[in-house]
Design an enzyme around this catalytic site. Structure first.
Site, PDB file in Angstrom:
ATOM      1  CG  HIS A 143      -1.935  -1.051   1.121  1.00 34.11           C
ATOM      2  ND1 HIS A 143      -2.762  -1.283   0.112  1.00 34.11           N
ATOM      3  CD2 HIS A 143      -2.329  -1.772   2.042  1.00 34.11           C
ATOM      4  CE1 HIS A 143      -3.755  -2.351   0.578  1.00 34.11           C
ATOM      5  NE2 HIS A 143      -3.369  -2.616   1.563  1.00 34.11           N
ATOM      6  CG  ASP A 180      -3.426  -7.984   1.089  1.00 30.68           C
ATOM      7  OD1 ASP A 180      -2.564  -8.222   1.859  1.00 30.68           O
ATOM      8  OD2 ASP A 180      -4.275  -7.411   1.133  1.00 30.68           O
ATOM      9  CG  HIS A 182      -6.810  -4.914   2.060  1.00 28.91           C
ATOM     10  ND1 HIS A 182      -6.253  -5.797   3.038  1.00 28.91           N
ATOM     11  CD2 HIS A 182      -7.981  -4.483   2.740  1.00 28.91           C
ATOM     12  CE1 HIS A 182      -7.066  -6.089   4.078  1.00 28.91           C
ATOM     13  NE2 HIS A 182      -8.053  -5.278   3.934  1.00 28.91           N
ATOM     14  CG  ASP A 268      -5.280  -9.633   3.774  1.00 30.40           C
ATOM     15  OD1 ASP A 268      -5.016 -10.357   2.628  1.00 30.40           O
ATOM     16  OD2 ASP A 268      -4.899  -8.442   4.131  1.00 30.40           O
TER      17      ASP A 268
END
Length: 370
Positions: A143, A180, A182, A268
């Site tokens: 990120h 991931d 996200h 996740d």
């Protein structure tokens, strides 16, 4: 197969000492938010490493010793002003790198070691010293943007390692496959106008960051067509993820023919993760690993590196991680995932029509890849 050499594993105790402080999950404590444990804490990573040891697999992996990334190496992606700010705050009592990214004293050096650990994993695979590698690093990186941290990430570990491989080791085309839950916004930003790096992210639609990861973000300039997002509906499970890998990701990689594949590896999307709403289980991660290994063997001599990102279920992440490491190494430990029988039996684990439609929309972008 490239399994005639051992798989590498990067780890350092200092990764566990990165301090994200007190919070209620991801929210800073205050008069109306009771203090508690921050979601991005050492527990999931430590338990992943511990299960590798208990299973007997750790001693059969090649230990890859990390080193700190230099400021010049980090500056291939991040701005000098941002690097200096993190360094200054870290030398004091810590601070916040940007958007939901608290850190304590010494985290600058630990983040250097995380980026450097990913670099070392890449270098070890490129040299042929090991067949493939997993870097269990912390803090995560996918990120982080050029001039700010986001989503627990300080420096873009994978972006920095890819840039290092190209600048120092003469690597040409590279592909990143971010699984991931996200969106990998930082990695996307790093290579958005670069036709030599294919960035792929499969993620829960508009989870974090809510403004990025859309289907129409395909790159710009010379890089147009070389950024591929696969935003999946919440509730997607093994059937959806395997279909997306078989119908979109594997064909994209075969078409692009990278010399190296790097995976920002978060767990996740796991079915009991507190920060995601997907239903992936350890057997699915094992299958996704196998798909990537088969493609890597075909197009780039098996050169595959994974660098750890998210995953916030301390009880389940270790089994997802073990499944990936067994896949990479070709070694079965016989350890059973206690979550797997119930997760496999959950309703709608099979590919659903609305999930297939999302996959088809992403597959329509494949012709732009040359």
């Amino acid at each position: 197969m490239s399994s005639n050499r051992t798989s590498g594993f990067v780890f350092h105790e200092l990764y566990m000492w990165h301090d994200t402080g007190s919070a209620s999950s991801v929210f800073p404590a205050g008069l109306t938010i009771e203090p508690g444990e921050h979601a991005e804490n050492p527990d999931t990573k430590r338990r992943f490493r511990n299960l590798l040891e208990v299973s007997g697999l750790l001693e059969r992996l090649s230990a890859v010793r990390p080193r700190p990334a230099t400021e010049d190496e980090i500056a291939r992606f991040h701005t000098r002003d941002y690097i200096a700010r993190i360094k200054k705050l870290s030398a004091e009592r810590g601070g916040d790198a940007g958007d939901l990214t608290p850190f304590g004293a010494g985290s600058f050096e630990i983040a250097q070691l995380a980026a450097g650990g990913t670099i070392r994993a890449v270098e070890s695979v490129l040299s042929g010293e090991i067949a493939n590698a997993y870097a269990l690093v912390r803090p995560p990186g996918h990120h982080a943007e050029r001039d700010r941290g986001r989503g627990f990430c300080i420096f873009g570990n994978v972006a920095i390692a890819v840039m290092h491989a190209r600048a120092v080791h003469g690597v040409g085309r590279v592909a990143t496959v971010d699984w991931d839950v996200h969106h990998g916004n930082g990695t996307q930003q790093a290579f958005y106008d670069d036709p030599e790096v294919l960035t792929i992210s499969i993620h829960q639609d508009r989870l974090f960051p809510t403004e990025s990861g859309k289907l129409d973000e395909i790159g710009e300039g010379r890089g147009r067509g070389y950024n591929l997002n696969i935003p999946m509906p919440p509730g997607s499970g093994a059937g959806a993820y395997i279909a997306a890998f078989e119908r979109v990701i594997a064909p994209a990689l075969r078409k692009f023919k990278p010399e190296l594949i790097v995976v920002p590896s978060g767990f996740d999307a796991g079915g009991v993760d507190p920060l995601g709403r997907m239903m992936v289980h350890s057997a699915c991660y094992r299958r996704l690993t196998r798909i990537l290994m088969e493609v890597a063997d075909e197009v780039c001599g098996g050169r595959l590196v994974l660098s750890h990102e998210g995953g916030y279920s301390a009880a389940n992440v270790p089994y997802c991680g073990l499944a990936v490491m067994e896949g990479l190494s070709g070694i079965s430990t016989g350890v059973q995932d206690p979550w797997l029988p119930s997760m496999e039996a959950w309703g709608q684990q099979d590919l659903q029509p609305h999930q297939e439609a999302a996959i088809d929309r992403a597959a329509a972008l494949l012709p732009a890849i040359k």
